[in-house]
Design a protein around this motif. Structure first.
Motif, PDB file in Angstrom:
ATOM      1  N   UNK A 155      40.970  10.368 -77.784  1.00 53.91           N
ATOM      2  CA  UNK A 155      39.890  10.949 -78.590  1.00 53.91           C
ATOM      3  C   UNK A 155      40.438  12.203 -79.233  1.00 53.91           C
ATOM      4  N   UNK A 189      43.738  15.361 -63.032  1.00 51.74           N
ATOM      5  CA  UNK A 189      44.080  16.086 -64.260  1.00 51.74           C
ATOM      6  C   UNK A 189      44.243  17.575 -63.986  1.00 51.74           C
ATOM      7  N   UNK A 190      44.650  18.326 -65.011  1.00 51.17           N
ATOM      8  CA  UNK A 190      44.897  19.744 -64.824  1.00 51.17           C
ATOM      9  C   UNK A 190      43.585  20.484 -64.575  1.00 51.17           C
TER      10      UNK A 190
ATOM     11  N   UNK B  30      30.676   2.411 -77.428  1.00 51.09           N
ATOM     12  CA  UNK B  30      31.382   3.187 -76.412  1.00 51.09           C
ATOM     13  C   UNK B  30      30.485   4.260 -75.812  1.00 51.09           C
ATOM     14  N   UNK B  35      31.728   5.582 -72.068  1.00 52.82           N
ATOM     15  CA  UNK B  35      33.185   5.742 -71.987  1.00 52.82           C
ATOM     16  C   UNK B  35      33.601   7.052 -72.624  1.00 52.82           C
ATOM     17  N   UNK B  36      33.006   7.388 -73.775  1.00 51.38           N
ATOM     18  CA  UNK B  36      33.357   8.645 -74.467  1.00 51.38           C
ATOM     19  C   UNK B  36      33.055   9.822 -73.542  1.00 51.38           C
ATOM     20  N   UNK B  39      35.667  10.019 -70.722  1.00 45.56           N
ATOM     21  CA  UNK B  39      36.981  10.487 -71.163  1.00 45.56           C
ATOM     22  C   UNK B  39      36.954  11.995 -71.366  1.00 45.56           C
ATOM     23  N   UNK B  42      36.943  13.730 -67.978  1.00 44.96           N
ATOM     24  CA  UNK B  42      38.152  13.639 -67.159  1.00 44.96           C
ATOM     25  C   UNK B  42      39.344  14.336 -67.795  1.00 44.96           C
ATOM     26  N   UNK B  43      39.124  15.043 -68.886  1.00 46.06           N
ATOM     27  CA  UNK B  43      40.245  15.742 -69.484  1.00 46.06           C
ATOM     28  C   UNK B  43      40.723  16.850 -68.558  1.00 46.06           C
ATOM     29  N   UNK B  44      39.761  17.563 -67.977  1.00 48.06           N
ATOM     30  CA  UNK B  44      40.104  18.574 -66.977  1.00 48.06           C
ATOM     31  C   UNK B  44      39.482  18.160 -65.666  1.00 48.06           C
ATOM     32  N   UNK B  45      40.033  18.659 -64.555  1.00 49.55           N
ATOM     33  CA  UNK B  45      39.522  18.258 -63.248  1.00 49.55           C
ATOM     34  C   UNK B  45      38.174  18.927 -62.993  1.00 49.55           C
TER      35      UNK B  45
END
Lengths: 195, 87
Positions: A155, A189-190, B30, B35-36, B39, B42-45
């Motif tokens: 994305x 992830x970070x 999506x 899903x979007x 995502x 989950x980019x950062x914890x």
């Protein structure tokens, strides 16, 4: 408030009274435009237009792709869906990569925002992705590719504009797939950014 | 390499070369499948305590919106037969 409603009701009833005798008497539908000029259209032509719209809409278009097991009659440039070349677009947050490969997996064209001459922050823009798409499409048409399936991953800012660039450069996009990796709680992830 | 068959899930065909409409359809599918959202998250914890707080908040928000929608639907039933007919 009450006066407004009365006026509305009167105007609506006036319009209805205008329409009903027109319909019943001559069989034509007369609609008054905003300037008061009557537009005469026969019922038959409007009905014919509706039938045309239905015929083109019901032309067996489904959003689902033709599966490999099924025998569908759709062909693009003489090729079946499974034989079309694939464009993989990896739209990260800092850059956009475009790679064109044939259905077997042999790479044909590879471009990215960096190869187009953009540096650092300018790579993470939709305009850079569009330029990359246009150049990729140009190189692909030089190799004789017309119809293409697109697979998008990630994305990022260049997600849509890369596909736009491909169409602007002359390639025909047949389908769009999204292959963004979604871990079912795999790698950690970070840590979260605190700004 | 990939454990699933390709070009079956999350795929949208383009009708009459209208790439924008196809992309919009894909986006809508999506988002509806979540899903979007996943995502982006989950980019950062996300620490477990924050995750529990967020789930609780989303639950409360869902209950509030459902109840409000019910209330609005109930109040906006204006055209119906007279319930007190005959009294």
């Amino acid at each position: 408030m009450i006066n407004f409603r009365c006026i509305l009701f009167n105007s609506v009833s006036a319009v209805c009274r205008q329409l009903v005798p027109a319909l019943s008497a001559t069989g034509t539908l007369s609609r008054c435009g905003s300037r008061g000029l009557p537009l005469h259209r026969t019922l038959f032509s409007s009905a014919a237009r509706l039938q045309e719209a239905e015929a083109t809409a019901g032309k067996d278009f489904s959003y689902f792709p033709p599966l490999p097991g099924q025998d569908s009659a759709l062909r693009w440039g003489g090729k079946k869906f499974e034989e079309l070349p694939i464009v993989q677009i990896k739209a990260t947050y800092n850059n956009t990569h475009i790679q064109l490969s044939d259905s077997a997996g042999q790479s044909l064209v590879r471009t990215s925002c960096g190869t187009e001459g953009f540096k650092n922050i300018k790579k993470s823009t939709p305009i850079a992705a569009q330029t990359a798409g246009i150049s990729a499409a140009g190189k692909a048409t030089a190799k004789g590719v017309t119809f293409v399936r697109v697979v998008v991953k990630g994305l990022g800012p260049g997600r849509l504009s890369a596909i736009k660039g491909l169409t602007m450069g002359g390639l025909e996009v047949v389908s769009i797939t999204d292959n963004t990796p979604v871990p079912h709680n795999g790698c950690r992830p970070r840590k979260a950014r605190r700004m | 390499m990939s454990r699933h068959l390709r070009f079956i899930a999350r795929t949208v065909m383009v009708q009459d070369g209208n790439v924008d409409a196809a992309y919009k359809t894909l986006n809508r599918v999506l988002t509806q499948d979540g899903i979007i959202d996943t995502v982006k998250r989950k980019r950062y914890f996300e620490k477990p305590c924050r995750e529990r707080q967020r789930k609780n908040f989303e639950n409360c928000k869902r209950i509030y919106h459902m109840e409000m929608a019910r209330k609005i639907a109930f109040i906006s039933r204006t055209n119906r037969e007279d319930p007190w007919l005959g009294c």
